[in-house]
Design a protein around this motif. Structure first.
Motif, short mmCIF file in Angstrom:
data_model
loop_
_atom_site.label_atom_id
_atom_site.label_comp_id
_atom_site.label_asym_id
_atom_site.label_seq_id
_atom_site.Cartn_x
_atom_site.Cartn_y
_atom_site.Cartn_z
N ARG A 3 0.84 -1.10 0.09
CA ARG A 3 0.18 -0.06 -0.04
C ARG A 3 0.84 1.28 -0.07
O ARG A 3 1.88 1.29 0.45
CB ARG A 3 -0.75 0.01 1.24
CG ARG A 3 -1.94 1.11 1.16
CD ARG A 3 -3.02 0.75 2.14
NE ARG A 3 -3.90 0.07 1.65
CZ ARG A 3 -4.69 -0.61 2.71
NH1 ARG A 3 -4.82 -0.33 4.01
NH2 ARG A 3 -5.71 -1.46 2.21
N TRP A 27 3.03 9.17 -8.01
CA TRP A 27 1.62 8.84 -7.57
C TRP A 27 0.97 7.83 -8.72
O TRP A 27 0.45 6.94 -8.51
CB TRP A 27 0.65 9.97 -6.99
CG TRP A 27 1.18 10.72 -5.97
CD1 TRP A 27 2.36 10.67 -5.36
CD2 TRP A 27 0.25 11.41 -5.43
NE1 TRP A 27 2.43 11.44 -4.39
CE2 TRP A 27 1.13 12.09 -4.16
CE3 TRP A 27 -1.11 12.02 -5.41
CZ2 TRP A 27 0.48 13.04 -3.38
CZ3 TRP A 27 -1.65 12.99 -4.85
CH2 TRP A 27 -0.96 13.51 -3.62
N GLN A 31 0.10 3.77 -8.63
CA GLN A 31 -1.30 3.19 -8.77
C GLN A 31 -1.37 1.96 -9.49
O GLN A 31 -2.45 1.22 -9.32
CB GLN A 31 -2.26 4.29 -9.11
CG GLN A 31 -2.33 4.64 -10.73
CD GLN A 31 -3.06 5.89 -10.89
OE1 GLN A 31 -3.75 6.16 -9.97
NE2 GLN A 31 -2.89 6.33 -12.33
N GLU A 32 -0.43 1.67 -10.43
CA GLU A 32 -0.70 0.47 -11.47
C GLU A 32 -0.04 -0.82 -10.43
O GLU A 32 -0.73 -1.84 -10.78
CB GLU A 32 0.32 0.66 -12.54
CG GLU A 32 -0.10 1.60 -13.30
CD GLU A 32 -1.43 1.89 -14.06
OE1 GLU A 32 -1.94 0.72 -14.11
OE2 GLU A 32 -1.92 2.96 -14.04
N ASP A 35 -1.78 -0.74 -3.89
CA ASP A 35 -2.93 -0.27 -3.50
C ASP A 35 -2.76 1.53 -2.90
O ASP A 35 -2.16 1.63 -1.67
CB ASP A 35 -3.52 -1.24 -2.14
CG ASP A 35 -4.56 -0.82 -1.76
OD1 ASP A 35 -5.59 -0.28 -2.23
OD2 ASP A 35 -5.18 -1.41 -0.52
N ALA A 36 -3.28 1.95 -3.68
CA ALA A 36 -2.61 3.59 -3.65
C ALA A 36 -4.10 4.43 -2.93
O ALA A 36 -5.14 4.23 -3.40
CB ALA A 36 -2.43 4.19 -4.93
N TYR A 38 -4.41 8.51 -2.19
CA TYR A 38 -4.03 9.69 -2.47
C TYR A 38 -5.18 10.97 -2.00
O TYR A 38 -6.09 10.64 -2.09
CB TYR A 38 -3.76 9.96 -4.05
CG TYR A 38 -2.72 8.94 -4.54
CD1 TYR A 38 -1.60 8.79 -3.62
CD2 TYR A 38 -2.83 8.50 -5.63
CE1 TYR A 38 -0.64 7.84 -4.33
CE2 TYR A 38 -1.91 7.45 -6.09
CZ TYR A 38 -0.97 7.16 -5.53
OH TYR A 38 0.09 6.22 -5.95
N VAL A 71 -3.95 10.78 -12.26
CA VAL A 71 -4.39 10.03 -10.99
C VAL A 71 -5.94 9.49 -11.40
O VAL A 71 -6.68 10.17 -11.65
CB VAL A 71 -4.48 10.98 -9.80
CG1 VAL A 71 -5.14 10.07 -8.49
CG2 VAL A 71 -3.00 11.26 -9.32
N ARG A 75 -8.17 3.39 -10.48
CA ARG A 75 -7.23 2.46 -10.07
C ARG A 75 -6.68 3.01 -8.54
O ARG A 75 -5.76 2.16 -8.01
CB ARG A 75 -5.91 2.87 -10.81
CG ARG A 75 -6.19 2.62 -12.38
CD ARG A 75 -4.98 2.74 -13.34
NE ARG A 75 -4.82 1.83 -14.58
CZ ARG A 75 -5.71 2.07 -15.34
NH1 ARG A 75 -6.58 3.07 -15.14
NH2 ARG A 75 -5.86 1.34 -16.23
N CYS A 76 -7.21 3.75 -7.98
CA CYS A 76 -6.54 4.15 -6.48
C CYS A 76 -8.00 4.79 -5.84
O CYS A 76 -8.86 5.14 -6.32
CB CYS A 76 -5.64 5.39 -6.82
SG CYS A 76 -6.18 6.98 -7.26
N THR A 77 -7.42 5.27 -4.53
CA THR A 77 -8.71 6.03 -3.76
C THR A 77 -8.22 7.32 -3.73
O THR A 77 -6.92 7.66 -3.03
CB THR A 77 -8.88 5.01 -2.29
OG1 THR A 77 -8.93 3.79 -2.53
CG2 THR A 77 -9.88 5.96 -1.53
#
Ligand code: TYM
Length: 332
Positions: A3, A27, A31-32, A35-36, A38, A71, A75-77
Motif C-alpha cells: 500500500r 503517484w 497506482q498500477e 493499493d494507492a 491519495y 491519478v 485505480r486508486c482511492t
C-alpha cells in the motif's frame, strides 16, 4: 499489493513543477502496482491562514489537477482529508505520544514559523507533522511517495508507530519513504540553491503548471544557468543546468547522457529553447484537462465522495484498533 499513501496541499491554486516531478508523477506510476491512497490535505492547509472561499475552490482545483495528471479513481482511492474525520481523531492520539522537544525539531515547522514570525505561528502549524503521521498510519501504508522535504516527517511517522506498537502492542505498519533520487528536489529556476516552492521562490523561478504556456516558456528561457557554457550534469558545480537537464530528462524519458550528447557544442540557449517547447507541450493539455474537471464540479464532488467512502472503511478500522489499544472505553 503493498500500500502507498500520499497527500498534497490545496493551498496554492496551481501545483508547481516540483510537486509534479517530485511526487504526483510517482503517484500516477504507483497506482498500477500498489493499493494507492491519495488525498488533498485541506486540514493541513489551515495551519496557515486561509480565505474560506479560496480554500474550497483550491481543494477542488487540487483534485482536478491530480485527475488531469493521471491519478485515476478507478485505480486508486482519491479523497479529501477532511471528509475522513478519522485523520483528526488519530491525530489527537499521536499528539499525545509526541514529545514537545521532538516536535520542536521539525525543520519545516521552524522554517514556516520563522517566515510568519514565531508569535503568529499557530499550534496547528506546530503539530502539522503529527497530523501527517496520522494520515499515513491510518492506512497502514508501506510506502509514502514524496519529495525530499518530507523525509523528516516520515521518520517521525516511523518513530511514533514504533512507540505506539511498543507501548500498546503491534498496531501500525512502519512506512518507508519512496523518494526518487533524480527528482527528490527540483530547484528554483532563478536560484538553483533553493528548492522550487510556493513560499520561497520568486515568481520567475517558480513554474506553476496552470500558468499560461507562454509564461512558462518565458520562465524556462530566462532560467539562470552557470558561468561556463558546457551542457553537462554536475549538481554541485553546475546546479542551474543540472536542474534543467533533470526536468528535461524526466518529462521526455530521455537519459541525461543522451541529452548531454545532443547538446554537445551547443549553447544554453538551444537547450532552453527546446526545454521551453517540452514544457509547453506538457502544460497545455494539463491545463485543458484540469479546466474540464473544474467545469463539472458535480462529477468531481461525487468522485471525491466515493473516494472518501472507500478511505473511511480503512481508516475507521485502524482508528477503532488504536482506540481499543489505548484503552478508550467504547460507546455502547
Ligand atoms: P506539499 O503539498 O508541500 O507538496 C506535495 C509534494 O510535492 C513535493 N515537493 C517537491 N518535490 C521535489 N522538488 C520540489 N521542489 C518539491 N516541492 C514540493 C513534496 O515533497 C510533496 O511530496 N506535508 C505534505 C502533505 C502531506 C502528506 C501527508 C504527504 C500531508 N499528509 C501524508 C505524504 C503523506 C506537504 O506539505 O506536501
Amino acid at each position: 499489493k503493498p500500500r502507498v499513501l500520499s497527500g498534497i496541499q490545496p493551498t496554492s491554486g496551481s501545483f508547481h513543477l516540483g510537486n509534479y516531478l517530485g511526487a504526483v508523477r510517482q503517484w500516477v506510476a504507483l497506482q498500477e502496482s500498489h493499493d494507492a491512497f491519495y488525498m488533498v490535505v485541506d486540514l493541513h492547509a489551515i495551519t496557515v491562514p486561509q480565505d474560506p472561499a479560496e480554500l474550497k475552490a483550491n481543494t477542488r482545483f487540487a483534485a482536478a489537477q491530480l485527475l488531469a495528471a493521471g491519478v485515476d479513481p478507478e485505480r486508486c482511492t482519491l479523497f479529501v482529508q477532511s471528509h475522513v474525520p478519522e485523520h483528526a481523531q488519530l491525530g489527537w492520539i499521536m499528539n499525545c505520544l509526541t514529545g514537545f522537544g521532538e516536535a520542536s525539531r521539525m525543520t519545516q515547522f521552524k522554517d514556516k514559523a520563522a517566515k510568519q514570525g514565531a508569535e503568529r505561528a499557530t499550534v496547528g502549524l506546530f503539530t502539522y507533522p503529527i497530523l501527517q503521521v496520522a494520515d499515513i498510519l491510518l492506512y497502514q501504508a508501506d510506502q509514502v511517495p514524496v519529495g525530499e522535504d518530507q523525509r523528516q516527517h516520515i521518520e517521525l511517522t516511523r518513530d511514533l508507530a514504533e512507540r505506539f506498537n511498543g507501548r500498546f502492542g503491534q498496531t501500525f505498519t512502519l512506512p518507508a519513504p519512496y523518494i526518487l533520487k533524480e527528482t527528490a528536489k527540483i530547484y528554483d529556476l532563478q536560484d538553483p540553491a533553493i528548492k522550487m516552492s510556493k513560499s520561497a521562490s520568486t515568481p520567475k523561478g517558480l513554474i506553476n503548471l496552470l500558468d499560461e504556456p507562454k509564461t512558462t516558456a518565458k520562465k524556462v528561457k530566462s532560467a539562470v544557468t552557470d558561468t561556463d557554457t558546457v551542457i553537462r550534469y554536475d549538481a554541485e558545480k553546475k546546479p542551474g543546468v543540472s536542474n534543467l537537464l533533470t526536468i528535461y530528462a524526466t518529462l521526455t524519458g530521455a537519459g541525461i547522457p543522451e541529452l548531454e550528447q545532443k547538446y554537445e557544442g551547443k549553447g544554453y540557449g538551444a537547450l532552453k529553447t527546446d526545454l521551453a517547447e517540452v514544457m509547453v507541450e506538457f502544460v497545455t493539455p494539463f491545463r485543458e484537462r484540469t479546466q474540464q474537471y473544474m467545469d463539472d464540479p458535480e462529477t468531481l464532488d461525487s468522485l471525491l465522495a466515493k473516494g472518501a467512502e472507500k478511505a473511511r472503511a480503512v481508516a475507521a478500522e485502524t482508528l477503532a484498533q488504536a482506540y481499543e489499544k489505548v484503552g478508550l472505553l467504547p460507546a455502547k
